[in-house]
Enzyme design. Structure first.
Site, PDB file in Angstrom:
ATOM      1  N   HIS A   1      -8.982  -0.658   9.373  1.00 47.96           N
ATOM      2  CA  HIS A   1      -7.655  -0.124   9.019  1.00 47.96           C
ATOM      3  C   HIS A   1      -6.938   0.338  10.281  1.00 47.96           C
ATOM      4  O   HIS A   1      -7.563   0.519  11.327  1.00 47.96           O
ATOM      5  CB  HIS A   1      -7.776   1.052   8.037  1.00 47.96           C
ATOM      6  CG  HIS A   1      -8.039   0.621   6.626  1.00 47.96           C
ATOM      7  ND1 HIS A   1      -9.294   0.363   6.162  1.00 47.96           N
ATOM      8  CD2 HIS A   1      -7.194   0.390   5.589  1.00 47.96           C
ATOM      9  CE1 HIS A   1      -9.222  -0.006   4.883  1.00 47.96           C
ATOM     10  NE2 HIS A   1      -7.957  -0.004   4.511  1.00 47.96           N
TER      11      HIS A   1
ATOM     12  N   LYS B   1      -5.059   6.037   9.614  1.00 43.42           N
ATOM     13  CA  LYS B   1      -5.790   6.303   8.376  1.00 43.42           C
ATOM     14  C   LYS B   1      -6.704   7.498   8.569  1.00 43.42           C
ATOM     15  O   LYS B   1      -7.461   7.568   9.535  1.00 43.42           O
ATOM     16  CB  LYS B   1      -6.580   5.059   7.953  1.00 43.42           C
ATOM     17  CG  LYS B   1      -7.286   5.276   6.629  1.00 43.42           C
ATOM     18  CD  LYS B   1      -7.655   3.980   5.959  1.00 43.42           C
ATOM     19  CE  LYS B   1      -8.430   4.210   4.667  1.00 43.42           C
ATOM     20  NZ  LYS B   1      -7.652   4.902   3.639  1.00 43.42           N
TER      21      LYS B   1
HETATM   22  N1  LIG Z   1      -4.797   2.915  -3.383  1.00 42.80           N
HETATM   23  C1  LIG Z   1      -4.163   2.060  -2.572  1.00 42.80           C
HETATM   24  O1  LIG Z   1      -3.886   0.898  -2.897  1.00 42.80           O
HETATM   25  C2  LIG Z   1      -3.757   2.545  -1.195  1.00 42.80           C
HETATM   26  C3  LIG Z   1      -3.071   1.706  -0.320  1.00 42.80           C
HETATM   27  C4  LIG Z   1      -2.632   2.226   0.906  1.00 42.80           C
HETATM   28  C5  LIG Z   1      -2.896   3.556   1.219  1.00 42.80           C
HETATM   29  N2  LIG Z   1      -3.594   4.336   0.354  1.00 42.80           N
HETATM   30  C6  LIG Z   1      -3.835   5.771   0.578  1.00 42.80           C
HETATM   31  O2  LIG Z   1      -2.638   6.449   0.249  1.00 42.80           O
HETATM   32  C7  LIG Z   1      -2.486   7.604   1.063  1.00 42.80           C
HETATM   33  C8  LIG Z   1      -1.136   7.550   1.774  1.00 42.80           C
HETATM   34  O3  LIG Z   1      -1.065   6.413   2.616  1.00 42.80           O
HETATM   35  P1  LIG Z   1       0.179   6.150   3.574  1.00 42.80           P
HETATM   36  O4  LIG Z   1      -0.184   4.944   4.360  1.00 42.80           O
HETATM   37  O5  LIG Z   1       1.472   6.179   2.835  1.00 42.80           O
HETATM   38  O6  LIG Z   1       0.078   7.450   4.531  1.00 42.80           O
HETATM   39  P2  LIG Z   1       1.253   8.198   5.282  1.00 42.80           P
HETATM   40  O7  LIG Z   1       0.590   9.180   6.193  1.00 42.80           O
HETATM   41  O8  LIG Z   1       2.232   7.237   5.872  1.00 42.80           O
HETATM   42  O9  LIG Z   1       2.026   8.998   4.110  1.00 42.80           O
HETATM   43  C9  LIG Z   1       1.528  10.129   3.448  1.00 42.80           C
HETATM   44  C10 LIG Z   1       2.708  11.058   3.217  1.00 42.80           C
HETATM   45  O10 LIG Z   1       2.295  12.153   2.406  1.00 42.80           O
HETATM   46  C11 LIG Z   1       2.965  13.303   2.919  1.00 42.80           C
HETATM   47  N3  LIG Z   1       2.294  14.510   2.482  1.00 42.80           N
HETATM   48  C12 LIG Z   1       1.204  15.123   3.015  1.00 42.80           C
HETATM   49  N4  LIG Z   1       0.912  16.250   2.336  1.00 42.80           N
HETATM   50  C13 LIG Z   1       1.845  16.345   1.347  1.00 42.80           C
HETATM   51  C14 LIG Z   1       2.066  17.283   0.314  1.00 42.80           C
HETATM   52  N5  LIG Z   1       1.298  18.367   0.168  1.00 42.80           N
HETATM   53  N6  LIG Z   1       3.088  17.060  -0.546  1.00 42.80           N
HETATM   54  C15 LIG Z   1       3.880  15.976  -0.417  1.00 42.80           C
HETATM   55  N7  LIG Z   1       3.722  15.058   0.568  1.00 42.80           N
HETATM   56  C16 LIG Z   1       2.711  15.244   1.429  1.00 42.80           C
HETATM   57  C17 LIG Z   1       2.964  13.123   4.439  1.00 42.80           C
HETATM   58  O11 LIG Z   1       3.940  13.920   5.072  1.00 42.80           O
HETATM   59  C18 LIG Z   1       3.285  11.626   4.532  1.00 42.80           C
HETATM   60  O12 LIG Z   1       4.684  11.366   4.606  1.00 42.80           O
HETATM   61  C19 LIG Z   1      -3.706   7.614   1.979  1.00 42.80           C
HETATM   62  O13 LIG Z   1      -4.700   8.425   1.361  1.00 42.80           O
HETATM   63  C20 LIG Z   1      -4.150   6.167   1.994  1.00 42.80           C
HETATM   64  O14 LIG Z   1      -5.518   6.031   2.259  1.00 42.80           O
HETATM   65  C21 LIG Z   1      -4.022   3.862  -0.842  1.00 42.80           C
END
Ligand SMILES: NC(=O)c1ccc[n+]([C@@H]2O[C@H](COP(=O)([O-])OP(=O)(O)OC[C@H]3O[C@@H](n4cnc5c(N)ncnc54)[C@H](O)[C@@H]3O)[C@@H](O)[C@H]2O)c1
Length: 238
Positions: free
Chosen positions: A135, A139
């Site tokens: 990744h 991440k």
């Molecule tokens: N299930 C899936 O298919 C899948 C796919 C991609 C990513 N993910 C997971 O999803 C999550 C997010 O991924 P991403 O790539 O968008 O990450 P990212 O870091 O770009 O976005 C996460 C966002 O959440 C915000 N955040 C943090 N704490 C918060 C809170 N208390 N309240 C509201 N917002 C808050 C951050 O400021 C950030 O903007 C990760 O855990 C990643 O592993 C899952």
């Protein structure tokens, strides 16, 4: 439908684009700078919430949506040590939740192939099994939630493997998962069966985030009018 986005990072933005294309409206966007707006009243204006925040806040965010009675799709990974609490709360509140460690259609088909391959390999002790996931460097959790799902599927089918570990291992009871962080990889997962005679490998490589975002919007459309806990397998009818 009306959608609340909890977490407006890389995934939140990709989901917004797909949701708008599918004719939905985004009625609430929550990120770290406006958490005071994350209230039950505002959540209840949405038909469904989609949670993609980091692992630290995911549990609280999921809990708040269930307590507000808003159906939700959770994509955040790295919080499943608290799954039991969420399951009980959801049952108690008659909540609606879709959870998948990976929302892409391709990966969900890959999960089915992984289970089938593991079942076929169960009796073939001469094959060593290892896993790898790659990744992007931002991440936060390792191994990835998808790798954990794949590993659990292997453990359910292969009796000689007792647990997974996130490092190189010579212990035949352990299933080794190696995590690599290389930009800009959106997600690659490999399961390898290796013997002195030959190797069998299955690999899924995501080219971008569109697959995860599309699956999350499909899951929101699915959960809107349902009660209970579902997976992407249910959403896709696999
Ligand atoms: N299930 C899936 O298919 C899948 C796919 C991609 C990513 N993910 C997971 O999803 C999550 C997010 O991924 P991403 O790539 O968008 O990450 P990212 O870091 O770009 O976005 C996460 C966002 O959440 C915000 N955040 C943090 N704490 C918060 C809170 N208390 N309240 C509201 N917002 C808050 C951050 O400021 C950030 O903007 C990760 O855990 C990643 O592993 C899952």
């Amino acid at each position: 439908m009306k959608i609340a986005l909890i977490g407006y990072g890389k995934m939140g933005k990709a989901i917004e684009e797909i949701a708008l294309k599918r004719g939905h409206e985004i009625v609430l966007k929550i990120d770290v700078d406006n958490t005071s707006e994350f209230t039950p009243e505002k959540l209840r204006k949405a038909d469904a919430a989609i949670v993609f925040t980091g692992p630290q806040s995911a549990y609280d965010n999921v809990r708040k949506c269930i307590e507000a009675g808003t159906p939700l799709v959770c994509g955040s990974t790295g919080w499943l040590d608290k799954w039991g609490n969420i399951k009980s709360l959801c049952e108690k509140m008659q909540g609606s939740l879709v959870y998948s460690s990976n929302y892409s259609i391709g990966v969900n088909i890959f999960f089915e192939v992984n289970k089938k391959l593991a079942a076929l390999m169960a009796q073939h002790d001469d094959y060593e099994i290892t896993m790898e996931e790659i990744h992007h460097t931002q991440k936060k959790d390792a191994p990835s939630g998808t790798a954990v799902t794949l590993a659990e599927q292997v453990l359910e089918n292969i009796g000689r493997k007792k647990s997974w570990v996130n490092h190189i291992s010579d212990n035949p009871d352990e299933l080794e998962i190696i995590s690599e962080r290389i930009d800009p990889a959106p997600g690659t997962h490999k399961v390898k069966y290796s013997s002195a005679i030959d190797d069998i490998e299955i690999i899924h490589t995501a080219h971008n985030r569109t697959g995860f975002a599309t699956g999350a919007v499909l899951a929101a459309e699915f959960i809107k009018a349902k009660t209970g806990i579902y997976s992407m397998k249910d959403v896709l009818g696999l």
